[in-house]
Design an enzyme around this catalytic site. Structure first.
Site, short mmCIF file in Angstrom:
data_model
loop_
_atom_site.label_atom_id
_atom_site.label_comp_id
_atom_site.label_asym_id
_atom_site.label_seq_id
_atom_site.Cartn_x
_atom_site.Cartn_y
_atom_site.Cartn_z
N LYS A 1 28.35 79.38 68.40
CA LYS A 1 28.46 80.81 69.01
C LYS A 1 29.62 80.87 70.07
O LYS A 1 30.49 81.78 69.96
CB LYS A 1 27.05 81.22 69.76
N ARG B 1 22.44 83.94 75.96
CA ARG B 1 22.11 83.49 74.71
C ARG B 1 22.32 82.12 74.31
O ARG B 1 23.25 81.48 74.97
CB ARG B 1 22.70 84.13 73.76
N GLY C 1 17.11 82.17 65.27
CA GLY C 1 15.75 82.47 65.96
C GLY C 1 14.94 80.96 66.62
O GLY C 1 13.98 81.38 66.99
N MET D 1 15.97 79.21 69.33
CA MET D 1 16.07 79.19 70.67
C MET D 1 16.05 80.54 71.36
O MET D 1 15.97 81.48 70.81
CB MET D 1 17.34 78.24 71.11
N ARG E 1 30.10 83.68 62.70
CA ARG E 1 29.84 82.40 62.16
C ARG E 1 30.08 82.40 60.88
O ARG E 1 29.94 83.30 59.98
CB ARG E 1 28.42 81.71 62.80
N HIS F 1 14.60 88.07 60.51
CA HIS F 1 14.28 86.68 60.85
C HIS F 1 13.85 86.07 59.60
O HIS F 1 14.18 84.63 59.18
CB HIS F 1 13.30 86.46 61.90
N ARG G 1 12.90 50.29 33.09
CA ARG G 1 11.65 49.38 33.59
C ARG G 1 10.93 49.01 32.46
O ARG G 1 10.05 49.90 31.89
CB ARG G 1 10.99 50.21 34.54
N ARG H 1 15.87 45.92 33.02
CA ARG H 1 15.24 45.20 34.14
C ARG H 1 14.21 44.23 33.26
O ARG H 1 13.32 44.80 32.89
CB ARG H 1 14.76 45.78 35.27
N GLU I 1 17.10 43.39 46.45
CA GLU I 1 16.07 44.01 47.23
C GLU I 1 15.30 43.18 48.17
O GLU I 1 14.15 43.73 48.52
CB GLU I 1 15.16 44.51 45.98
N SER J 1 22.16 45.20 41.47
CA SER J 1 22.08 46.58 41.43
C SER J 1 21.05 46.60 42.61
O SER J 1 20.14 45.78 42.59
CB SER J 1 21.22 46.81 40.08
N GLY K 1 18.24 47.46 44.72
CA GLY K 1 16.71 48.06 44.86
C GLY K 1 16.28 48.56 45.86
O GLY K 1 15.74 47.94 46.62
N THR K 2 16.94 49.94 46.36
CA THR K 2 16.81 50.18 47.94
C THR K 2 15.47 50.36 48.15
O THR K 2 15.17 50.50 49.38
CB THR K 2 17.83 51.32 48.18
N ASN K 3 14.39 50.89 47.21
CA ASN K 3 13.21 50.98 47.56
C ASN K 3 12.45 49.83 48.11
O ASN K 3 11.87 49.60 49.14
CB ASN K 3 12.27 51.49 46.29
N ASP K 4 12.48 48.59 47.46
CA ASP K 4 11.91 47.52 47.93
C ASP K 4 12.72 46.85 49.03
O ASP K 4 12.28 46.21 50.08
CB ASP K 4 11.64 46.24 46.87
N CYS L 1 19.97 51.29 42.03
CA CYS L 1 18.98 52.14 41.18
C CYS L 1 17.66 52.43 41.93
O CYS L 1 16.60 52.88 41.28
CB CYS L 1 18.46 51.21 40.05
N TYR M 1 28.54 52.71 40.90
CA TYR M 1 27.79 53.63 40.37
C TYR M 1 26.53 53.77 41.21
O TYR M 1 26.06 53.10 41.70
CB TYR M 1 27.51 53.35 38.80
#
Length: 904
Positions: free
Chosen positions: A22, A91, A100, A102, A335, A452, A582, A637, A769, A788, A790-793, A856, A876
């Site tokens: 602002k 303000r 809305g 703050m 803005r 709002h 899988r 896999r 992983e 590859s 395996g970002t979950n594990d 993946c 990729y």
């Protein structure tokens, strides 16, 4: 001395970090020569200092004094003077817009004496007392923490006593009495008198705005929008201009284009004889800008010129707050405006066609989240049995069906129980934010497109309908009464259409959206079926931007798919390969019994017979998959989960065997199976016998799968196909594990080549992983042709989290107390997991420069994570088929952002 205060004439729009959004934009408008009331900004540095120590820096009070005196000298009036008082607004204004969330206090400087001076100066006693009651009301709620309903109830009683319904119908005598009532409320609730010294009012208001950065609703909004907690807010102190000075005055909010649809033209709301909070609160229904042209043609013309100038200057949709004081236009804020998903795509392409931005900039101004919204289904056209309750103002598009709830706490509670809810309110206020986030849609009886409810819902991508005047909402009774006599009670299902403004009783069928139709069936089909020009423009805009993203991005986009059907769907949505098939999903259903035979085999011969029975099924699975992805890389896999997942539950089977024994009807097969289940039972199976370990310990299991892949490739080659299968080994921690599997794969591929008379030579790679795999990537790269992630594990093993346990157990508490800003399973943890990815990339490519790298895990479809993967040099990302278009778009945006284009 520190510089905590900057005059509006000292900054520009590029100083948002210091001046907040602002303040930076007020400075920019001042620099452009637009009519901005004089004022100054207390910088975010002051807020950060206040957060560190809990005390206002002593230098700040000195700088505020100097700034106020400069303001007084410039305007020739003194703050709170008895005769010609200078009044100011206080303000908030953070770097990122938080509508809305703050605090704001208007009319600071009024007291029992200066209200008389304001009446003399304005020649309007009613206006002076109206301004004073507004100050006490806002100050009491914001600064002193008094329940705002106490003031609202007193106002309602005053109107009822006079027999009127509108605030503007109260006269000066009524308002003087209301001021006395308000002061008594302050006395009763706070234990102190309303402060009469103008400087005390100003100092307390500044502290209240600084404190509002840390309120629960502000923190909740920042978590939702992923805004860091340590940025702090600026405070803008601006000389007051008054929209409540009679019929030639007013206040409004305007947009240079429709933020809901993207339509060209001027859009906004205007209230005659009102102050700014009246418009945003939605407590009075507003006039349109077209109505303003009739009310005040000169001010309307000046406003339109300012709007055009600002849109040209910012090269984007602008959101503008303005006040007209007795025919004089004042610009209070601008803005880059928040917009809905359809508006974002349409406006981006409009600005390209108007030669205001490039296609790269257009790409940077839309998001994957917005594209995902456009993929959601919409209500079916007429012809279904629909009960229309009302048609109101569409504020944020979408089709939402859920149970009506009438307060935010119930919305949050029911949503946590898995119920879809629609929050129904007369009007919303910042305290409703939790309920708005929990709800699938928002419906209000009051307010316009800049209320709002409308502004916040648009920013969150939540379906919203406002201004449903025909609905009588009774929050206390938890009911909604329609003009037609229908009563909707809490828990009743309603449906709202944020595109048309329609509100229905009961469920309404949905159909695929036009954008999803385009993504699956192509541009020509979607354009032919589009119901109107607006929809055709939207579909064309999505097409143009996605095409540009595809041409711009460096990252390829693959899909996670386990069947030929899923693969075909992914390919139709633009997938350039399969990043994860899988194979364990192919062992479910009727095939589970064959896996049981492998586990229960008494000797190698029996096990091999069971494996041989599985081979033709697996071969056909892979043949169908490779046919669907002909010509594109298909990463398969090998089996990953522990074998016990394919066997009965230990507890259930134990009970079954025990009961059978008790009845004297023992089933020998169940007894044998129970022994195997017990033998294979593990305390922590996700870190036990699974992945590569399973393939090395259970003879023939990986051999079966590798042979099935190789024979499927041979079959596709014989059929004239162009298969590109790749074999991926899961959960590798040691290079020796990978070497052993690779050697077996090489032998099997040579055997199949000899048997089939074709050359089968498939790439063999591994998943990264485990932290050890990432840290020893240079060694793994000697045996792997691709990695590859395996970002979950990898996230589970890096954080020490069991995802299935922790997300429901304590993640909500961790986000509430700031340990986590977002789940590391949703967005890559750049400083922890991300560093392991970066190390593995660098070490792997050092050992093997031609190493192909992908991801993946679920992060492959997350916008923020995609930016990171692009930056570290992956080739990729792979995600679920539905998220492929989002990943295509975000990969393009990542390429543009890394090239330095302003994404605003």
């Amino acid at each position: 001395m520190a510089r905590y205060v900057k005059d509006f004439s000292e900054g520009d729009k590029d100083q948002k970090d210091l001046l907040g959004g602002k303040g930076a934009n007020l400075a920019e408008m001042t620099r452009l020569g637009l009519p901005v009331p004089p004022g100054f900004t207390i910088t975010t540095e002051a807020c950060r200092a206040y957060m560190r120590t809990g005390e206002v820096p002593p230098e700040l009070r000195v700088e505020v004094t100097m700034a106020v005196r400069h303001l007084e000298d410039e305007l020739g009036r003194r703050l709170g003077d008895f005769h010609e008082p200078l009044l100011v607004s206080v303000r908030s204004g953070a770097k990122f817009s938080m509508p809305g969330m703050m605090e704001t206090v208007l009319n600071v400087g009024l007291n029992d004496a200066s209200v008389q001076g304001l009446a003399e100066l304005s020649g309007d006693e009613r206006f002076a007392w109206d301004s004073y009651r507004r100050l006490i009301q806002m100050f009491g709620r914001t600064v002193l923490g008094i329940d705002g309903d106490l003031f609202a109830d007193a106002l309602d009683k005053a109107k009822a006593a006079r027999g009127v319904t509108a605030d503007v119908d109260l006269d000066a005598t009524d308002l003087r009495a209301l001021v006395a009532t308000y002061k008594q409320i302050v006395r009763d609730q706070s234990g102190r008198e309303f402060p009469q010294h103008p400087r005390e009012q100003l100092d307390l208001a500044i502290v209240a705005v600084l404190d509002s950065w840390g309120t629960e609703r502000a923190r909740l909004y920042r978590r939702k929008e992923r805004i860091p907690d340590d940025l702090g807010t600026a405070v803008n102190v601006c000389s007051m201009v008054f929209g409540n000075l009679g019929p030639t005055s007013g206040t409004g909010v305007a947009f240079t284009r429709d933020p809901a649809s993207g339509r060209l033209g001027d859009y906004g709301d205007y209230l005659v004889n009102a102050q700014g909070e009246d418009v945003v609160a939605g407590i009075r229904n507003t006039l349109s800008l077209a109505d303003l042209e009739q009310v005040d043609p000169a001010a309307y013309t000046e406003l339109r010129q300012a709007m055009r100038r600002l849109e040209t200057h910012y090269r984007d949709l602008c959101d503008i707050e303005f006040t007209i004081e007795r025919g004089k236009l004042w610009m209070l804020q601008t803005r880059v405006g928040k917009r809905t998903a359809p508006a974002a795509f349409r406006i981006a392409c409009q600005l390209v066609d108007e030669h205001l931005i490039t296609m790269d900039e257009a790409l940077s101004r839309v998001t994957g989240a917005q594209l995902s919204q456009l993929q959601f289904p919409q209500f079916a056209a007429e012809g279904t049995d629909r009960v229309l309750l009302t048609k109101a103002m569409p504020a944020s598009p979408g089709a939402a069906v859920g149970m009506a709830v009438f307060d935010p706490a119930t919305a949050e509670q029911w949503a946590a129980e898995g119920k879809d809810v629609i929050l129904v309110r007369r009007e919303t206020n910042p305290d409703d934010l939790g309920g708005m986030i929990a709800a699938v849609g928002v419906l209000t009886a009051r307010g316009g497109k800049t209320s709002h409810a409308a502004v916040v819902a648009r920013g969150m991508g939540r379906t919203c309908v406002v201004g449903a005047e025909e609905l009588l909402v009774d929050s206390a009774a938890r009911t909604m009464l329609t003009r037609g006599g229908e009563t909707v009670s809490e828990g009743d299902v309603i449906a709202i259409d944020g595109t048309t403004g329609e509100v229905f009783l009961g469920d309404v069928p949905v159909v695929p959206s036009p954008v999803q139709r385009y993504l699956e069936d192509g541009l020509d089909v979607a354009l032919e079926e589009a119901p109107d020009d607006e929809t055709r423009e939207l579909v064309s805009a999505v097409h143009r931007i996605l095409e540009h993203a595809d041409a711009t991005r460096r990252l390829r986009v693959h899909a996670n798919a386990d069947t030929a059907e899923d693969a075909g769907r992914a390919r139709s949505l633009g997938a350039e390969g399969i990043g994860l098939c899988r194979t364990e999903h192919m062992f479910l259903g009727e095939r589970r019994v064959l896996v049981e035979r492998v586990v229960l085999a008494a000797d190698d011969v029996e096990r091999q017979e069971a494996l041989d029975a599985l081979l033709p099924m697996q071969r056909q699975d892979f043949t169908d998959l490779l046919e669907a992805m002909d010509g594109l890389p298909t990463t398969i896999r090998l089996i990953d989960p522990p074998l016990h997942e394919f066997l009965p539950d230990l507890t259930e089977l134990s009970v079954k065997v025990a009961l059978a024994a008790e009845r004297g009807k023992t089933d020998e097969r169940d007894v044998t199976l129970l022994a195997a289940v017990r033998r294979m039972h593990e305390a922590n199976p996700m870190l036990g016998l699974r992945g590569v370990r399973l393939g090395l310990v259970v003879p023939g299991l990986f051999d079966l799968q590798i042979r099935a892949v190789a024979e499927a490739v041979a079959a596709r080659l014989a059929a004239g196909g162009n298969p590109h299968a790749e074999i991926m080994v899961p959960l590798v921690a040691s290079v020796q594990e990978l070497r052993l599997v690779r050697e077996r794969a090489t032998t099997i591929m040579a055997d199949v080549s000899a048997e089939q008379g074709v050359t089968v030579d498939l790439p063999v790679g591994c998943m990264i992983e485990l932290p050890r795999a990432a840290l020893t990537a240079d060694r793994l790269a000697t045996q792997a042709q691709f990695f590859s992630f395996g970002t979950n594990d990898l996230t589970q093993t890096t954080w020490g989290f069991s995802r299935d346990d922790v997300e429901g157990a304590f993640f909500s508490q961790y986000t509430a107390n700031g340990v986590l800003s977002v789940s590391p399973f949703e967005t890559i943890d750049v400083t922890g997991v991300g560093q392991l990815v970066k190390v593995a990339v660098e070490r792997g490519r050092t050992a093997r420069p031609d190493l192909t790298l992908g991801v993946c895990g679920e992060h492959g479809g997350d916008p923020e994570s995609i930016r990171f993967f692009d930056a570290v040099g992956l080739d990729y990302v792979s995600c679920s088929p539905f998220r492929v278009p989002v990943a295509r778009l975000e990969a393009g945006r990542a390429a543009v952002d890394h090239a330095g284009v302003d994404s605003r």
